[in-house]
Write a protein that holds these residues in place. Structure first.
Motif, PDB file in Angstrom:
ATOM      1  N   PHE A   1     -26.084  23.927  -1.015  1.00  0.00           N
ATOM      2  CA  PHE A   1     -26.232  23.504   0.393  1.00  0.00           C
ATOM      3  C   PHE A   1     -26.324  21.992   0.463  1.00  0.00           C
ATOM      4  N   ARG A   2     -25.864  21.485   1.595  1.00  0.00           N
ATOM      5  CA  ARG A   2     -25.974  20.053   1.892  1.00  0.00           C
ATOM      6  C   ARG A   2     -27.131  19.862   2.869  1.00  0.00           C
ATOM      7  N   PRO A   3     -28.269  19.326   2.429  1.00  0.00           N
ATOM      8  CA  PRO A   3     -29.427  19.207   3.311  1.00  0.00           C
ATOM      9  C   PRO A   3     -29.217  18.226   4.462  1.00  0.00           C
ATOM     10  N   ILE A   4     -28.326  17.258   4.294  1.00  0.00           N
ATOM     11  CA  ILE A   4     -28.047  16.266   5.344  1.00  0.00           C
ATOM     12  C   ILE A   4     -26.588  16.405   5.744  1.00  0.00           C
ATOM     13  N   GLU A   5     -26.339  16.701   6.996  1.00  0.00           N
ATOM     14  CA  GLU A   5     -24.980  17.008   7.441  1.00  0.00           C
ATOM     15  C   GLU A   5     -24.026  15.855   7.225  1.00  0.00           C
ATOM     16  N   GLU A   6     -24.500  14.636   7.378  1.00  0.00           N
ATOM     17  CA  GLU A   6     -23.626  13.473   7.270  1.00  0.00           C
ATOM     18  C   GLU A   6     -23.418  13.031   5.830  1.00  0.00           C
ATOM     19  N   SER A   7     -24.102  13.680   4.865  1.00  0.00           N
ATOM     20  CA  SER A   7     -24.041  13.242   3.466  1.00  0.00           C
ATOM     21  C   SER A   7     -23.380  14.307   2.599  1.00  0.00           C
ATOM     22  N   PRO A   8     -22.575  13.876   1.620  1.00  0.00           N
ATOM     23  CA  PRO A   8     -21.977  14.839   0.682  1.00  0.00           C
ATOM     24  C   PRO A   8     -22.948  15.300  -0.412  1.00  0.00           C
ATOM     25  N   PHE A   9     -24.155  14.757  -0.450  1.00  0.00           N
ATOM     26  CA  PHE A   9     -25.134  15.157  -1.454  1.00  0.00           C
ATOM     27  C   PHE A   9     -25.462  16.638  -1.295  1.00  0.00           C
ATOM     28  N   ARG A  10     -25.487  17.367  -2.408  1.00  0.00           N
ATOM     29  CA  ARG A  10     -25.747  18.797  -2.335  1.00  0.00           C
ATOM     30  C   ARG A  10     -26.642  19.254  -3.484  1.00  0.00           C
ATOM     31  N   ILE A  11     -27.298  20.382  -3.221  1.00  0.00           N
ATOM     32  CA  ILE A  11     -28.243  20.981  -4.160  1.00  0.00           C
ATOM     33  C   ILE A  11     -27.776  22.404  -4.454  1.00  0.00           C
ATOM     34  N   GLY A  12     -27.840  22.787  -5.713  1.00  0.00           N
ATOM     35  CA  GLY A  12     -27.427  24.130  -6.107  1.00  0.00           C
ATOM     36  C   GLY A  12     -28.544  24.892  -6.791  1.00  0.00           C
ATOM     37  N   LEU A  13     -28.595  26.184  -6.529  1.00  0.00           N
ATOM     38  CA  LEU A  13     -29.537  27.088  -7.189  1.00  0.00           C
ATOM     39  C   LEU A  13     -28.747  28.288  -7.709  1.00  0.00           C
ATOM     40  N   SER A  14     -29.116  28.775  -8.894  1.00  0.00           N
ATOM     41  CA  SER A  14     -28.385  29.913  -9.454  1.00  0.00           C
ATOM     42  C   SER A  14     -29.324  30.774 -10.275  1.00  0.00           C
ATOM     43  N   VAL A  15     -28.942  32.028 -10.418  1.00  0.00           N
ATOM     44  CA  VAL A  15     -29.694  32.965 -11.247  1.00  0.00           C
ATOM     45  C   VAL A  15     -28.695  33.929 -11.891  1.00  0.00           C
ATOM     46  N   ALA A  16     -28.961  34.299 -13.142  1.00  0.00           N
ATOM     47  CA  ALA A  16     -28.115  35.258 -13.854  1.00  0.00           C
ATOM     48  C   ALA A  16     -28.992  36.345 -14.446  1.00  0.00           C
ATOM     49  N   THR A  17     -28.605  37.575 -14.249  1.00  0.00           N
ATOM     50  CA  THR A  17     -29.327  38.693 -14.855  1.00  0.00           C
ATOM     51  C   THR A  17     -29.115  38.680 -16.364  1.00  0.00           C
ATOM     52  N   PRO A  18     -29.864  39.468 -17.102  1.00  0.00           N
ATOM     53  CA  PRO A  18     -29.517  39.666 -18.511  1.00  0.00           C
ATOM     54  C   PRO A  18     -28.103  40.225 -18.637  1.00  0.00           C
ATOM     55  N   THR A  19     -27.482  39.947 -19.761  1.00  0.00           N
ATOM     56  CA  THR A  19     -26.258  40.662 -20.121  1.00  0.00           C
ATOM     57  C   THR A  19     -26.678  41.930 -20.846  1.00  0.00           C
ATOM     58  N   TRP A  20     -26.303  43.057 -20.294  1.00  0.00           N
ATOM     59  CA  TRP A  20     -26.680  44.348 -20.873  1.00  0.00           C
ATOM     60  C   TRP A  20     -25.563  44.789 -21.817  1.00  0.00           C
ATOM     61  N   TYR A  21     -25.809  44.624 -23.114  1.00  0.00           N
ATOM     62  CA  TYR A  21     -24.797  44.897 -24.129  1.00  0.00           C
ATOM     63  C   TYR A  21     -24.958  46.290 -24.720  1.00  0.00           C
ATOM     64  N   ASP A  22     -23.816  46.965 -24.945  1.00  0.00           N
ATOM     65  CA  ASP A  22     -23.693  48.141 -25.806  1.00  0.00           C
ATOM     66  C   ASP A  22     -22.845  47.724 -26.993  1.00  0.00           C
ATOM     67  N   LEU A  23     -23.425  47.770 -28.202  1.00  0.00           N
ATOM     68  CA  LEU A  23     -22.771  47.186 -29.365  1.00  0.00           C
ATOM     69  C   LEU A  23     -22.717  48.156 -30.534  1.00  0.00           C
ATOM     70  N   THR A  24     -21.777  47.915 -31.411  1.00  0.00           N
ATOM     71  CA  THR A  24     -21.636  48.662 -32.658  1.00  0.00           C
ATOM     72  C   THR A  24     -21.522  47.662 -33.794  1.00  0.00           C
ATOM     73  N   THR A  25     -22.246  47.892 -34.866  1.00  0.00           N
ATOM     74  CA  THR A  25     -22.134  47.035 -36.046  1.00  0.00           C
ATOM     75  C   THR A  25     -21.833  47.881 -37.266  1.00  0.00           C
ATOM     76  N   ARG A  26     -21.008  47.325 -38.145  1.00  0.00           N
ATOM     77  CA  ARG A  26     -20.662  47.997 -39.389  1.00  0.00           C
ATOM     78  C   ARG A  26     -20.705  46.973 -40.518  1.00  0.00           C
ATOM     79  N   ASN A  27     -21.181  47.415 -41.668  1.00  0.00           N
ATOM     80  CA  ASN A  27     -21.221  46.509 -42.805  1.00  0.00           C
ATOM     81  C   ASN A  27     -20.755  47.215 -44.075  1.00  0.00           C
ATOM     82  N   TYR A  28     -20.264  46.422 -44.983  1.00  0.00           N
ATOM     83  CA  TYR A  28     -19.983  46.862 -46.348  1.00  0.00           C
ATOM     84  C   TYR A  28     -20.594  45.816 -47.268  1.00  0.00           C
TER      85      TYR A  28
END
Length: 515
Positions: free
Chosen positions: A279-306
């Protein structure tokens, strides 16, 4: 002496240090984004913000398509097992479709693929082992403590030893069956011993990537508020191969040393959701502030070793034993939170700064427990491993700053800086005594506590009508401390911790078209 064992179980969870490698990402995307150090989360109008602050896609006013590729080169590593220090990489492709809904508002749809994690890395480490110490002594110590920790050795026949204790790893099984039985002892009630070492050497090559596929819807309201939502799909392709060797101290059995060859693959998929606002808090100004959030990445994985153990025995000749395994597990990465600032001055200067926080001590290793209603697989947290993760890993603060200067309407020059605080506790160790499936199916004992990461970036861009071409360079450096093994219950069983580093150079080229 030789033996072959193959086991496949589905109920297990992965280990702290391996999980940390899967939970983190690189600075990668378009050349413009990389050239500014990734500090575009509030500036927006670059497709790479789809995965950091999805609201950045809402600043597009025209449809566009972009593709990026280049190479990554590791500095200072010694070649090992045909691994290349320099590798070509296809890093990004995506598009934004922009629709005007009013004179000052848009609704945008976007898709982007980018390589969020590049696993290509060569590790070389060597050092001294303390007097009367070795990796095999750690396995021996576990058996010695059997009466105290409840181990139950099982003898399927007189020539094979296993255990039903979770702290008994694949590596322990190889040592007990290939090396630790004292020659000539009673096969019905064998005597065990160990070999002290003088030197160790570890070489490892990693390859593969995590690919991220992001789908976004975003828009702006009166060119003041920008909103975005991204659903991300991730696919994991990891391969690792290592050779760990110990030179034994002179001994009566005339066993000179041991070599452990370990191959491991991890594959699977995950999903996450990211949301953001600018959002731009001041209409006449290009200055902007950003907020973000990311959930966990829910992984289903398989591992194999020799894993194969080769013993250099002067009396009996060289012999080997191997073991292989494969299992499924789940991994949930931590939440991420971001705050960003952006400002433009006329059409010739753009400035950006971003901060992100994620607590990697909250990585959730999970044990698969079977299917519910024949389609959904239940899982539960691996309490012991998660406790170890909380003690070993910590919150990471990421700071990104960048600038773009336009000496001409068609030419852009960019600089950026990116800093990540350490993820690992400097005293963290890989604990082989945990009551955890993550230990049971482990095939290595080493760990590296990586310190903070510095990234310096630069770039240049040129626009010709609807076409754009951008070039970026990134240098990143992370130093760390490598330990071949840590015997948490025997402080005398130690080896040198040695300094290692990961220094990488990346060149990235992006081609774009606006329509």
């Amino acid at each position: 002496m030789a033996a072959l064992m193959g086991v496949s179980l589905s109920a297990t969870a992965q280990e702290t240090y391996a999980n940390a490698e899967l939970a983190t990402g690189d600075l990668n995307g378009t050349a413009r984004y990389v050239g500014m150090g990734g500090a575009m989360d509030a500036l927006g109008a670059d497709i790479s913000t789809i995965g950091t602050n999805p609201a950045g896609i809402g600043l597009f006013r025209h449809s566009t398509a972009t593709a990026s590729f280049g190479f990554v080169s590791q500095e200072g590593a010694k070649t090992f097992a045909d691994a290349n220090k320099t590798n070509m990489s296809f890093d990004q492709i995506g598009f934004v479709y922009s629709m005007r809904t009013s004179s000052r508002s848009f609704v945008n749809f976007a898709f982007n693929y980018h390589k969020s994690r590049n696993f290509n890395f060569i590790l070389n480490a060597a050092g001294n082992v303390g007097a009367d110490a070795s990796q095999n002594k750690m396995s021996y110590n576990k058996g010695l403590a059997a009466a105290n920790n409840g181990w139950q050795f099982v003898y399927p026949d007189k020539n094979y030893i296993t255990s039903d204790d979770n702290a008994y790893s694949q590596l322990d099984e190889l040592y007990y069956n290939a090396l630790l039985v004292v020659p000539g002892s009673d096969p019905d009630d064998p005597t065990y011993g160990y070999f002290g070492a003088e030197r160790y050497m570890m070489d490892r090559k990693n390859s593969g990537y995590i690919g991220s596929y992001d789908f976004n819807v975003s828009g702006n309201i009166n060119d003041r508020v920008y909103l975005g939502l991204t659903i991300g799909l991730h696919d994991v392709h990891y391969k690792g191969y290592s050779e760990y060797a110990e030179l034994f101290a002179p001994n009566g059995e005339q066993v000179d040393g041991v070599l452990v060859e370990d191959t491991r693959e991890i594959t699977g998929s995950g999903v996450d959701v990211k949301a953001g606002v600018i959002f731009r808090p001041i209409e006449e100004s290009p200055f902007r502030i950003g907020l973000s959030v990311a959930t966990p990445t829910w992984y289903d994985l398989t591992t194999r070793n020799y894993t194969a153990m080769i013993v250099d025995d002067k009396l009996n000749g060289q012999y080997s034993m191997d073991i292989s395994n494969g299992y499924d597990f789940k991994l949930y990465t931590p939440w991420k939170f971001g705050l960003s600032l952006g400002h433009t001055i006329d059409r010739y200067l753009a400035l950006g700064a971003s901060y992100e926080y994620a607590d990697y001590g909250n990585i959730d290793s999970r044990i698969n427990e079977g299917y519910n209603w024949d389609w959904y697989e239940n899982s539960s947290s691996d309490t012991e491993m998660n406790r170890h993760t909380e003690q070993t890993l910590k919150g990471v603060h990421t700071v990104k700053v960048g600038a773009e200067f336009k000496p001409d309407n068609d030419i852009s020059v960019r600089l950026g800086f990116n800093y990540l605080s350490p993820m690992y506790n400097k005293n963290g160790v890989k604990d082989g005594w945990l009551d955890s499936y993550g230990v049971t199916y482990a095939s290595s004992t080493d760990c590296t506590n990586w310190k903070d990461t510095y990234r310096i970036t630069a770039g240049i861009g040129y626009r010709l009508d609807k076409f754009s071409i951008d070039l970026a360079y990134q240098y990143s450096q992370t130093n760390g401390t490598f330990r071949p093994f840590t015997d948490v219950l025997d402080v005398t069983n130690t080896a040198d911790a040695v300094d290692v580093s990961n220094k990488r150079h990346q060149m990235l080229l992006s081609l774009g078209y606006t329509f």
